[in-house]
Enzyme design. Sequence first.
Site, short mmCIF file in Angstrom:
data_model
loop_
_atom_site.label_atom_id
_atom_site.label_comp_id
_atom_site.label_asym_id
_atom_site.label_seq_id
_atom_site.Cartn_x
_atom_site.Cartn_y
_atom_site.Cartn_z
N ILE A 39 46.41 55.00 59.80
CA ILE A 39 46.97 53.48 59.91
C ILE A 39 48.16 53.32 59.79
O ILE A 39 48.60 52.33 59.69
CB ILE A 39 45.71 52.31 58.84
CG1 ILE A 39 45.46 53.25 57.29
CG2 ILE A 39 44.26 52.25 59.20
CD1 ILE A 39 44.97 52.20 56.47
N ASP A 40 48.22 54.88 59.93
CA ASP A 40 49.64 55.08 59.30
C ASP A 40 50.45 55.24 60.52
O ASP A 40 50.31 55.22 61.58
CB ASP A 40 49.85 55.99 58.70
CG ASP A 40 49.93 57.58 59.45
OD1 ASP A 40 50.09 57.86 61.22
OD2 ASP A 40 49.54 58.14 58.71
N ALA B 296 48.50 71.26 61.20
CA ALA B 296 47.73 70.60 62.69
C ALA B 296 49.34 71.19 63.56
O ALA B 296 49.86 70.90 64.40
CB ALA B 296 47.88 69.21 62.74
N ASN C 227 41.54 71.54 63.99
CA ASN C 227 41.30 71.69 62.17
C ASN C 227 41.40 72.49 61.31
O ASN C 227 41.53 74.01 61.60
CB ASN C 227 39.42 70.47 62.25
CG ASN C 227 39.45 69.83 60.88
OD1 ASN C 227 40.08 70.21 59.92
ND2 ASN C 227 39.70 68.30 61.57
N HIS D 111 41.43 52.03 63.93
CA HIS D 111 41.01 51.45 63.02
C HIS D 111 42.02 50.80 61.65
O HIS D 111 42.49 50.15 61.33
CB HIS D 111 41.06 52.69 62.08
CG HIS D 111 39.38 53.85 61.95
ND1 HIS D 111 39.30 54.27 61.79
CD2 HIS D 111 38.15 52.76 62.54
CE1 HIS D 111 38.16 54.62 61.83
NE2 HIS D 111 37.57 54.50 62.88
N SER E 146 37.69 64.24 59.99
CA SER E 146 36.43 64.96 59.67
C SER E 146 35.23 64.71 60.35
O SER E 146 34.52 65.76 60.30
CB SER E 146 35.80 65.24 58.32
OG SER E 146 35.96 63.63 58.32
N GLY F 69 42.42 66.90 63.19
CA GLY F 69 42.36 66.82 62.44
C GLY F 69 41.90 65.56 61.04
O GLY F 69 41.86 64.55 61.05
N CYS G 238 49.75 32.92 53.63
CA CYS G 238 49.88 33.55 54.86
C CYS G 238 51.74 32.70 55.68
O CYS G 238 51.79 31.85 54.98
CB CYS G 238 48.96 32.70 55.68
SG CYS G 238 48.78 33.29 57.61
P1 OAD Z 1 39.17 63.32 56.49
O1 OAD Z 1 39.74 63.14 55.06
O2 OAD Z 1 37.52 62.59 56.47
O3 OAD Z 1 39.38 64.64 57.28
C1 OAD Z 1 40.87 64.99 57.50
C2 OAD Z 1 40.57 65.98 58.07
O4 OAD Z 1 41.80 66.71 58.08
C3 OAD Z 1 39.71 67.51 57.38
O5 OAD Z 1 38.88 67.65 58.34
C4 OAD Z 1 40.58 68.06 56.71
O6 OAD Z 1 40.09 69.81 57.38
C5 OAD Z 1 41.34 68.12 58.13
N1 OAD Z 1 43.03 68.63 57.37
C6 OAD Z 1 43.53 68.28 56.68
N2 OAD Z 1 45.05 68.85 56.44
C7 OAD Z 1 44.89 69.31 57.64
C8 OAD Z 1 46.14 70.17 58.47
N3 OAD Z 1 46.83 70.31 58.08
N4 OAD Z 1 45.80 70.64 59.58
C9 OAD Z 1 45.19 70.11 60.42
N5 OAD Z 1 43.95 69.43 59.84
C10 OAD Z 1 43.92 69.06 59.02
O7 OAD Z 1 39.98 62.15 57.55
P2 OAD Z 1 39.68 61.20 58.81
O8 OAD Z 1 38.43 62.26 59.53
O9 OAD Z 1 41.24 61.01 59.46
O10 OAD Z 1 38.65 54.81 58.22
O11 OAD Z 1 38.73 60.19 58.39
C11 OAD Z 1 37.96 59.02 59.71
C12 OAD Z 1 37.54 57.85 58.67
O12 OAD Z 1 37.38 57.79 57.43
C13 OAD Z 1 39.73 57.10 58.27
O13 OAD Z 1 40.03 56.47 59.58
C14 OAD Z 1 39.19 56.19 57.25
C15 OAD Z 1 38.32 56.74 56.39
O14 OAD Z 1 37.71 56.12 56.20
C16 OAD Z 1 38.67 53.65 57.62
O15 OAD Z 1 39.17 52.87 56.88
C17 OAD Z 1 37.70 52.75 58.91
#
Ligand code: OAD
Length: 227
Positions: free
Chosen positions: A86-87, A213, A195, A102, A171, A169, A129
């Site tokens: 969301i950034d 990354a 990742n 998202h 999970s 990047g 609003c």
């Molecule tokens: P996560 O916090 O679940 O996962 C982040 C991933 O990034 C992990 O697998 C880390 O190993 C990896 N990571 C960390 N640093 C890194 C780097 N420097 N280079 C490469 N990989 C790196 O975040 P998301 O998978 O994005 O949704 O989470 C999915 C969703 O869960 C988000 O969009 C959000 C959250 O709840 C909502 O809010 C609906």
Amino acid sequence: MVLTGAGISAESGIPTFRGPDGLWHGRRVEDVATAEAVYRDRWGVNEFFNERRNGIEGVKPNAAHEALVKLESKIGNNFILVTQNIDPLHEMAGSKNLIHMHGELFSIQCDNCNSTYFFQGDVKKETPCEKCGKTGSLRPDVVLFGEMPKMMDEILYALSNCDLFVAIGTSGVVYPAAGFVDVAGRYGAHTIEVNAADTERSYSFAERITGPASITVTELVDKIIGE
Ligand code: OAD
């Protein structure tokens, strides 16, 4: 087609959701950012996203965001970027064909008039609003747990038509994004996971690249475009 998650922004200084700094007042994001919580505790939800908004002041895209812009500039309309983030770092870097599945941190939604608009700063109880003037009806324009992600038709079309699917990047635990690799693979795409570490979905990818990354995405893009 590229799918990104919080890991691509980690080196810009934004904490991931499930990393060591990922908890909010000791609670998991799955417990705070839910559709149901908006009705039970709208201000708790707004406060959570106020903090996220404040927390990313001054952040800048890193080499991984920039590499994806380079890839798009080479392959043009054949490139699509879907982010769970969301950034605003992808658009700050210059990505064009971008879907925020998202939602976006700097967008606000009014449950009274259903409008959404660009918003900076904090949502407070007394914040009206901008469109209808009502107070007490604002919420972040982000997809909460229990809500449908945005633009799924466009995403499914891209998944079923791409020849390369790269997940960076993320999970791989939050659906539907976690299942995109299977859809793309079923339609014949080569699939690559980039990742910092193995994930719960690593087994689904044909190829895996492990490392930060900023380095791995830059190298991968150069390989794809033949530099
Ligand atoms: P996560 O916090 O679940 O996962 C982040 C991933 O990034 C992990 O697998 C880390 O190993 C990896 N990571 C960390 N640093 C890194 C780097 N420097 N280079 C490469 N990989 C790196 O975040 P998301 O998978 O994005 O949704 O989470 C999915 C969703 O869960 C988000 O969009 C959000 C959250 O709840 C909502 O809010 C609906």
